[in-house]
Design an enzyme around this catalytic site. Structure first.
Site, mmCIF file in Angstrom:
data_model
loop_
_atom_site.group_PDB
_atom_site.id
_atom_site.type_symbol
_atom_site.label_atom_id
_atom_site.label_comp_id
_atom_site.label_asym_id
_atom_site.label_seq_id
_atom_site.Cartn_x
_atom_site.Cartn_y
_atom_site.Cartn_z
ATOM 1 N N LYS A 52 37.845 65.061 44.288
ATOM 2 C CA LYS A 52 37.625 63.773 44.946
ATOM 3 C C LYS A 52 37.935 62.669 43.959
ATOM 4 O O LYS A 52 37.789 62.852 42.745
ATOM 5 C CB LYS A 52 36.163 63.648 45.386
ATOM 6 C CG LYS A 52 35.953 62.645 46.500
ATOM 7 C CD LYS A 52 36.268 63.250 47.864
ATOM 8 C CE LYS A 52 36.050 62.285 48.993
ATOM 9 N NZ LYS A 52 36.189 62.963 50.303
HETATM 10 P P1 NAD Z 1 36.894 54.502 57.374
HETATM 11 O O1 NAD Z 1 36.930 53.586 56.221
HETATM 12 O O2 NAD Z 1 38.085 54.620 58.249
HETATM 13 O O3 NAD Z 1 35.651 54.096 58.309
HETATM 14 C C1 NAD Z 1 34.358 53.962 57.819
HETATM 15 C C2 NAD Z 1 33.495 53.360 58.916
HETATM 16 O O4 NAD Z 1 32.122 53.314 58.455
HETATM 17 C C3 NAD Z 1 33.870 51.925 59.269
HETATM 18 O O5 NAD Z 1 33.735 51.730 60.665
HETATM 19 C C4 NAD Z 1 32.823 51.105 58.506
HETATM 20 O O6 NAD Z 1 32.585 49.834 59.083
HETATM 21 C C5 NAD Z 1 31.612 51.998 58.630
HETATM 22 N N1 NAD Z 1 30.600 51.709 57.597
HETATM 23 C C6 NAD Z 1 30.788 51.479 56.275
HETATM 24 N N2 NAD Z 1 29.622 51.187 55.677
HETATM 25 C C7 NAD Z 1 28.668 51.231 56.640
HETATM 26 C C8 NAD Z 1 27.275 51.002 56.655
HETATM 27 N N3 NAD Z 1 26.616 50.688 55.537
HETATM 28 N N4 NAD Z 1 26.614 51.140 57.830
HETATM 29 C C9 NAD Z 1 27.273 51.476 58.966
HETATM 30 N N5 NAD Z 1 28.604 51.685 59.011
HETATM 31 C C10 NAD Z 1 29.291 51.567 57.873
HETATM 32 O O7 NAD Z 1 36.454 55.930 56.796
HETATM 33 P P2 NAD Z 1 36.650 57.361 57.471
HETATM 34 O O8 NAD Z 1 37.909 57.946 56.953
HETATM 35 O O9 NAD Z 1 36.420 57.291 58.935
HETATM 36 O O10 NAD Z 1 35.459 58.181 56.761
HETATM 37 C C11 NAD Z 1 34.119 58.128 57.252
HETATM 38 C C12 NAD Z 1 33.315 59.274 56.645
HETATM 39 O O11 NAD Z 1 33.947 60.501 56.980
HETATM 40 C C13 NAD Z 1 33.209 59.282 55.108
HETATM 41 O O12 NAD Z 1 31.969 59.850 54.751
HETATM 42 C C14 NAD Z 1 34.337 60.216 54.694
HETATM 43 O O13 NAD Z 1 34.086 60.792 53.427
HETATM 44 C C15 NAD Z 1 34.248 61.234 55.803
HETATM 45 N N6 NAD Z 1 35.480 62.024 56.024
HETATM 46 C C16 NAD Z 1 36.678 61.425 56.314
HETATM 47 C C17 NAD Z 1 37.787 62.215 56.562
HETATM 48 C C18 NAD Z 1 39.117 61.631 56.975
HETATM 49 O O14 NAD Z 1 40.034 62.406 57.296
HETATM 50 N N7 NAD Z 1 39.270 60.323 57.047
HETATM 51 C C19 NAD Z 1 37.683 63.605 56.484
HETATM 52 C C20 NAD Z 1 36.458 64.179 56.185
HETATM 53 C C21 NAD Z 1 35.360 63.371 55.972
#
Ligand code: NAD
Length: 416
Positions: A106
């Site tokens: 990561k």
């Molecule tokens: P992203 O940046 O596209 O979206 C994040 C979302 O969370 C946004 O809507 C943001 O406004 C919201 N957010 C941020 N801080 C917040 C808070 N304090 N309270 C409420 N909402 C909040 O990110 P993503 O890619 O969708 O990733 C989201 C989660 O999923 C993370 O934990 C990431 O590690 C995990 N993840 C992502 C992927 C991927 O393929 N993108 C894969 C596995 C896991």
């Protein structure tokens, strides 16, 4: 034994439960609880103002026993080495649960992208990658998107790496635009996996997902695609929140209009098609499915008693603290853990890496069919393990993952 009080400590708590059930020998236990490599770099960037700012970046390769390290890069002001190390460990277990030949890694850069121009972000990305260039590569460590990084950032990473090695190397990073070696279906894959986990959970628990009520925290890549695909199964998405607040509509939100609102306003807050809702209120809603898809440590012992959902599908990494998880399990809430629930993303990343190395690309239908098969296999393996050992799904996922990495560690033996 457990240095609780850090995110890495939480990961260790989860690991230890499974390690004890597996009767893991002390040596393997020691290896699997230490990160293999932790890299810290300083990245000077000339800002648009002309000033030079220095950003701290991390890349952690937690374990590379099963293959190259795999894991996203996060841009966020709150990034710490502890967080990145925990996320890299989770990637190790996730790749093992997903049954793909990758270790766990990561990366993160301490920055606030909402306050940076596109040029500043590109400069920061290129400098960060240049600083860690010796550690990454298709056989070594293959980054991907995470919070606040996207296809464009991955394209810059691919270009920076290619410029350094002198030839185009698409397989150094996944989550790229389709035009430059990305995979069809990758963008939607995490949300698609979350949806498959939701569907399989409902099937196992004997309720119909169509007509069920769903609340989602986070409306980024994972949250928005999960919303769309779970709704396509006939469920009602009644609530969505993000970092600025949220929106609730008992009749189900109009996701097309919500997406248009987000495209304009950069937040779900203020959407006219529902009532305002806070993140705290979201967790207490009377819903069937709750999908935390934002950041870690959102479900804590403070708000867990108020959770009324039958099922929690962890779209985010580490959204539930171990204490909160124990509480939910005791109350009979079925929690599908992050390392299984959101493994669709890394599985599609694996497909992208395979296609780049082959130089032969699959259709979206082929990607989705293979993803369905892999998620189905992973969910089934974890569910069967949970039934066999009479443990919750998280401990079962760790038993599957830790067992696989431990087996290969023993087979490879000790290099000394
Ligand atoms: P992203 O940046 O596209 O979206 C994040 C979302 O969370 C946004 O809507 C943001 O406004 C919201 N957010 C941020 N801080 C917040 C808070 N304090 N309270 C409420 N909402 C909040 O990110 P993503 O890619 O969708 O990733 C989201 C989660 O999923 C993370 O934990 C990431 O590690 C995990 N993840 C992502 C992927 C991927 O393929 N993108 C894969 C596995 C896991």
């Amino acid at each position: 034994m457990t240095p609780y009080g850090s995110i890495f400590g939480e990961m260790l708590e989860e690991f230890e439960l499974a390690a004890r059930i597996l009767n893991l020998e002390r040596g393997i236990w020691n290896i699997l609880t230490h990160p293999k490599r932790q890299i810290i770099v300083s990245c000077p960037v000339q800002m648009d103002s002309g000033e030079i700012e220095v950003f701290t970046g991390y890349r952690v390769q937690y374990n590379i026993t099963l293959g190259p390290a795999k894991g996203g890069i996060r841009y966020h002001p709150g990034v710490t080495l502890d967080e990145v190390t925990a996320l890299a460990a989770w990637m190790t277990w996730k790749c093992a649960v997903a049954h793909i030949p990758f270790g766990g890694g990561k990366g993160g850069v301490v920055c606030d992208p909402s306050k940076m121009s596109r040029r500043e972000l590109e400069a920061l990305t290129r400098r960060y990658i240049a600083e860690i260039i010796d550690a990454i590569g298709p056989e070594k460590d293959v980054p991907a998107p995470d919070v606040n990084t996207n296809e464009q950032v991955m394209a810059w990473i691919m270009d920076t790496y290619s410029m350094h090695v002198g030839h185009t190397t698409t397989s150094v990073v996944t989550g790229k635009p389709v035009e430059l070696g990305g995979s069809h279906g990758r963008r939607e894959a995490t949300g698609r996996g979350v949806t498959i986990a939701a569907r399989e959970s409902a099937r196992h628990l004997g309720f119909d997902i169509s007509g069920s009520r769903v609340a989602i925290q986070g409306f980024g890549n994972v949250g928005s695609v999960s919303a769309e695909l779970i709704a396509a199964l006939g469920a009602k998405i009644v609530a969505v929140t993000d970092w600025q607040g949220g929106v609730y509509n008992a009749a189900g939100l109009d996701l097309t209009k919500l997406a248009a609102h987000v495209a304009n306003q950069k937040t779900v807050a203020g959407f006219a098609g529902g009532e305002p809702l806070t993140n705290a209120e979201l967790f207490a809603l009377d819903v069937d499915l709750l999908v935390p898809a934002a950041l870690e440590n959102q479900i804590t012992i403070e708000n867990a008693p108020g959770i009324r959902a039958k099922v929690v599908i962890e779209g985010a990494n580490g959204p539930t603290t171990p204490e909160a998880h124990r509480h939910l399990h005791t109350r009979g809430v079925f929690v599908v853990p992050d390392i299984l629930a959101n493994s669709g993303g890394v599985t599609a990343s694996y497909f992208e890496w395979v296609q780049d190395r082959y130089g032969y690309f699959w259709t979206e239908k082929e990607v989705n069919e293979r993803l369905e098969a892999k998620m189905h296999e992973a969910f089934g393996a974890v569910l069967q393990t949970s039934l066999k050992y009479h443990v919750d799904m998280r401990t079962a996922a760790y038993i599957v993952a830790v067992g696989r990495v431990a087996t290969v560690t023993r087979l490879r033996g000790m290099y000394a």
